[in-house]
Design a protein around this motif. Structure first.
Motif, PDB file in Angstrom:
ATOM      1  N   ILE A 181       9.255  10.849   8.414  1.00  0.00           N
ATOM      2  CA  ILE A 181       9.580   9.364   8.025  1.00  0.00           C
ATOM      3  C   ILE A 181       8.382   8.322   7.722  1.00  0.00           C
ATOM      4  O   ILE A 181       8.185   7.949   6.762  1.00  0.00           O
ATOM      5  N   VAL A 182       7.411   8.524   8.647  1.00  0.00           N
ATOM      6  CA  VAL A 182       6.064   7.899   8.557  1.00  0.00           C
ATOM      7  C   VAL A 182       5.256   8.375   7.311  1.00  0.00           C
ATOM      8  O   VAL A 182       4.832   7.395   6.481  1.00  0.00           O
ATOM      9  N   ASP A 183       5.437   9.359   6.856  1.00  0.00           N
ATOM     10  CA  ASP A 183       4.606   9.965   5.791  1.00  0.00           C
ATOM     11  C   ASP A 183       5.394   9.631   4.494  1.00  0.00           C
ATOM     12  O   ASP A 183       4.503   9.042   3.501  1.00  0.00           O
ATOM     13  N   ALA A 184       6.698   9.242   4.522  1.00  0.00           N
ATOM     14  CA  ALA A 184       7.559   8.876   3.315  1.00  0.00           C
ATOM     15  C   ALA A 184       7.261   7.641   3.243  1.00  0.00           C
ATOM     16  O   ALA A 184       7.087   6.972   2.229  1.00  0.00           O
ATOM     17  N   ARG A 185       7.072   6.875   4.116  1.00  0.00           N
ATOM     18  CA  ARG A 185       6.930   5.245   4.100  1.00  0.00           C
ATOM     19  C   ARG A 185       5.672   5.119   3.735  1.00  0.00           C
ATOM     20  O   ARG A 185       5.427   4.210   2.657  1.00  0.00           O
ATOM     21  N   LYS A 186       4.557   5.796   3.937  1.00  0.00           N
ATOM     22  CA  LYS A 186       3.340   5.759   3.725  1.00  0.00           C
ATOM     23  C   LYS A 186       2.962   5.947   2.185  1.00  0.00           C
ATOM     24  O   LYS A 186       2.152   5.314   1.494  1.00  0.00           O
ATOM     25  N   LYS A 187       3.584   6.875   1.791  1.00  0.00           N
ATOM     26  CA  LYS A 187       3.555   7.275   0.321  1.00  0.00           C
ATOM     27  C   LYS A 187       4.486   6.537  -0.521  1.00  0.00           C
ATOM     28  O   LYS A 187       4.752   6.581  -1.723  1.00  0.00           O
ATOM     29  N   ARG A 188       5.132   5.493   0.132  1.00  0.00           N
ATOM     30  CA  ARG A 188       6.206   4.405  -0.719  1.00  0.00           C
ATOM     31  C   ARG A 188       7.280   5.360  -1.526  1.00  0.00           C
ATOM     32  O   ARG A 188       8.007   4.727  -2.263  1.00  0.00           O
ATOM     33  N   LEU A 189       7.628   6.341  -0.667  1.00  0.00           N
ATOM     34  CA  LEU A 189       8.963   6.972  -1.124  1.00  0.00           C
ATOM     35  C   LEU A 189      10.187   6.310  -0.748  1.00  0.00           C
ATOM     36  O   LEU A 189      11.235   6.413  -1.472  1.00  0.00           O
TER      37      LEU A 189
END
Length: 351
Positions: A181-189
């Motif tokens: 989830i954090v990775d997706a948020r960081k990549k603006r997905l």
């Protein structure tokens, strides 16, 4: 549109498929979830396998002919003896080279020096004293008989495997979900997903559902290895064991959703997840019994989700406990599941 096709195109189904693909495209995640627990169980199981006890090590202070008689009496009982000066013996005791230091005196008495906080020193004191008392002519007034019993379930590896399973359920649930989830948020997905016909609840529920399939492989690998390699018993109903694993996995996944609901950086996520999991790693009885901690903090330890999971797994696997016996532990896990998921849905943000 047919019903099967409509179901296949449901947002929750599509999102769950994405979770599977994300997981299996990361070799590191596959290793830590499936392979690492088996390797850990193998290493610890071999290191702490059942074996004959180590020899008792004792140092006898050289005192003319007296020390020779004492050393001979100890060696006859299988005790490993070193004849040293008093200073050298004290140094050996201080550095742990011997478990006990014996000082014989010309009048036939002896003095024991040992560290009573070391279990091996306490055992050495009993063994050495018994050997010397017998050499001095002591006789046991009570007739004794012995029977050596080796039972599966009493070994350290039997204690360890349920703890490792609970720890792995926690780690894969919190780390696997939180970082995704954090990775997706960081990549603006996540920001792009706002425009899709998908609710926040559906997005978070996809993580929870994807864990169920992975759970089967995860549990089967670790328990299967324990049973085949070390003969770990599975004494309880398998259906109850499956229920404990499912509820536990969902609870830890929900906890991972809560931890990652607002974090925006991988560093922040790592710190927060470690903050949540570290107390449970230490206190929840994975590698040693949680009862070793002071009585004053036992209510807090027993309220931790990992403590309840490990206790329930051990009760089922080792003692054959059914659903009624593990109901209190399952109730604690269900509370964590419900509270964590509801808070995650309420606090989650896309950006």
């Amino acid at each position: 549109m047919s019903e099967p096709r409509r179901l296949a195109e449901h947002p929750l189904v599509q999102l769950t498929r994405v979770r599977y693909r994300e997981f299996f495209r990361e070799p590191e995640a596959v290793f830590w979830v499936f392979v690492f627990p088996v390797l850990l169980a193998a290493g610890l199981g071999i290191a702490f396998r059942n074996r004959t006890p180590d020899l008792v090590t004792a140092a006898v202070v050289a005192q003319e002919s007296v020390s020779a008689r004492v050393a001979a009496a100890l060696r006859r009982q299988g005790i490993e003896v070193s004849l040293l000066t008093e200073s050298a013996g004290s140094e050996a005791l201080r550095t742990g080279e011997v478990a006990i230091l014996v000082l014989p005196f010309p009048d036939g008495s002896v003095e024991y020096r040992y560290d009573d906080t070391r279990p091996e020193s306490q055992m050495a004191r009993l063994v050495v004293d018994n050997a010397l008392q017998r050499a001095a002519g002591r006789r046991d007034p009570l007739p004794l008989s012995e029977r050596v019993v080796h039972e599966r379930g009493s070994r350290y590896i039997d204690f360890l495997v349920p703890g490792l399973l609970g720890m792995n359920l926690m780690g894969s649930g919190i780390w696997g979900v939180g970082f995704a989830i954090v990775d997706a948020r960081k990549k603006r997905l996540l920001k792009r997903l706002i425009a899709t016909p998908m609710s926040r609840t559906q997005y978070l529920a996809s993580f929870v559902l994807s864990r169920l399939t992975l759970l089967v492989i995860e549990v089967a690998l670790l328990l299967g290895f324990g049973v085949l390699a070390f003969g770990v018993p599975l004494r309880g109903p398998l259906l109850v064991l499956a229920g404990i694993c499912v509820v536990s996995s969902l609870a830890f996944t929900s906890l991972g959703l809560l931890v990652s609901s607002r974090v925006q950086t991988m560093e922040g996520a790592s710190g927060l997840m470690n903050l949540v999991m570290l107390p449970m790693w230490i206190c929840s009885g994975v590698f040693f019994s949680a009862s070793r901690f002071p009585e004053s903090i036992q209510p807090l330890i027993q309220a931790l989700p990992l403590t309840a999971v490990v206790d329930a797994l051990r009760a089922n696997i080792l003692r054959g406990a059914g659903l009624g016996a593990v109901a209190p532990e399952i109730a604690i896990v269900l509370v964590w599941l419900a509270v964590s998921f509801l808070l995650a849905v309420r606090l989650f943000r896309w950006r």
